[in-house]
Design a protein around this motif. Structure first.
Motif, PDB file in Angstrom:
ATOM      1  N   LEU A 221       0.848  -1.191   0.000  1.00  0.00           N
ATOM      2  CA  LEU A 221       0.000   0.000   0.000  1.00  0.00           C
ATOM      3  C   LEU A 221       0.886   1.244   0.000  1.00  0.00           C
ATOM      4  CD1 LEU A 221      -2.497  -1.161   2.762  1.00  0.00           C
ATOM      5  CD2 LEU A 221      -2.740  -1.399   0.290  1.00  0.00           C
ATOM      6  N   ALA A 222       0.650   2.115  -0.935  1.00  0.00           N
ATOM      7  CA  ALA A 222       1.420   3.358  -1.048  1.00  0.00           C
ATOM      8  C   ALA A 222       0.504   4.537  -0.747  1.00  0.00           C
ATOM      9  CB  ALA A 222       1.985   3.492  -2.459  1.00  0.00           C
TER      10      ALA A 222
ATOM     11  N   SER B 160      -7.195   1.643  -6.649  1.00  0.00           N
ATOM     12  CA  SER B 160      -6.244   1.717  -7.761  1.00  0.00           C
ATOM     13  C   SER B 160      -5.149   2.733  -7.492  1.00  0.00           C
ATOM     14  CB  SER B 160      -6.969   2.079  -9.055  1.00  0.00           C
ATOM     15  OG  SER B 160      -7.853   1.068  -9.425  1.00  0.00           O
ATOM     16  N   ALA B 161      -5.525   3.883  -6.943  1.00  0.00           N
ATOM     17  CA  ALA B 161      -4.540   4.934  -6.665  1.00  0.00           C
ATOM     18  C   ALA B 161      -3.581   4.514  -5.553  1.00  0.00           C
ATOM     19  CB  ALA B 161      -5.247   6.234  -6.290  1.00  0.00           C
ATOM     20  N   THR B 162      -4.078   3.780  -4.563  1.00  0.00           N
ATOM     21  CA  THR B 162      -3.242   3.368  -3.438  1.00  0.00           C
ATOM     22  C   THR B 162      -2.340   2.197  -3.811  1.00  0.00           C
ATOM     23  OG1 THR B 162      -4.960   4.111  -1.913  1.00  0.00           O
ATOM     24  CG2 THR B 162      -3.275   2.653  -1.014  1.00  0.00           C
TER      25      THR B 162
END
Length: 141
Positions: free
Chosen positions: A88-89, A130-132
């Motif tokens: 996870l970013a 999707s963004a994470t």
């Protein structure tokens, strides 16, 4: 004479039992098992959500499973040491996601390098997911 035969038979039996126990203790493979099942479900509780997609992944001794890119997924897991939270970013700041709540839950269950894994994470919607995950190969199925 009978006592010698009985003693020899008992000693032989003990030796056979001892060697059978040692043989059973040997590992069957040089690799610790690494096999996981990944799911993507609509909802905020994995037990009561609707599973939309699922994929299997085995990384030892070779990358395989129903995952579309098992080599890349195994490489990503190896890079994190199997710590799925490290996948996870921070969400990509250049990507705008709507602020509506339509939860999506991803799970990973199985074994990673011999250790039991039971992991889940819920995102507020699929755009935030999707963004994470930022294109990470593990959940790209």
């Amino acid at each position: 004479m009978r006592h010698r035969i009985a003693a020899a038979s008992a000693a032989t039996l003990l030796c056979l039992v001892g060697t059978a126990g040692v043989a059973a203790a040997q590992p069957s493979s040089l690799y610790a098992p690494s096999a996981l099942v990944f799911t993507l479900a609509q909802g905020d509780d994995a037990t009561h959500s609707t599973v939309v997609r699922a994929s299997t992944l085995s990384c030892a001794p070779t990358a395989q499973g129903t995952h579309p890119d098992p080599q890349a997924a195994c490489a990503a897991l190896n890079a994190t040491g199997g710590a799925l939270d490290r996948l996870l970013a921070s969400p990509n700041p250049d990507r705008a996601c709507p602020m509506h709540y339509a939860p999506v839950t991803v799970t990973a269950d199985g074994v990673w390098k011999g250790s039991r894994v039971a992991w889940k994470h819920t995102f507020s919607n699929s755009c935030v997911m999707s963004a994470t995950l930022n294109g990470n190969a593990v959940f790209a199925f």
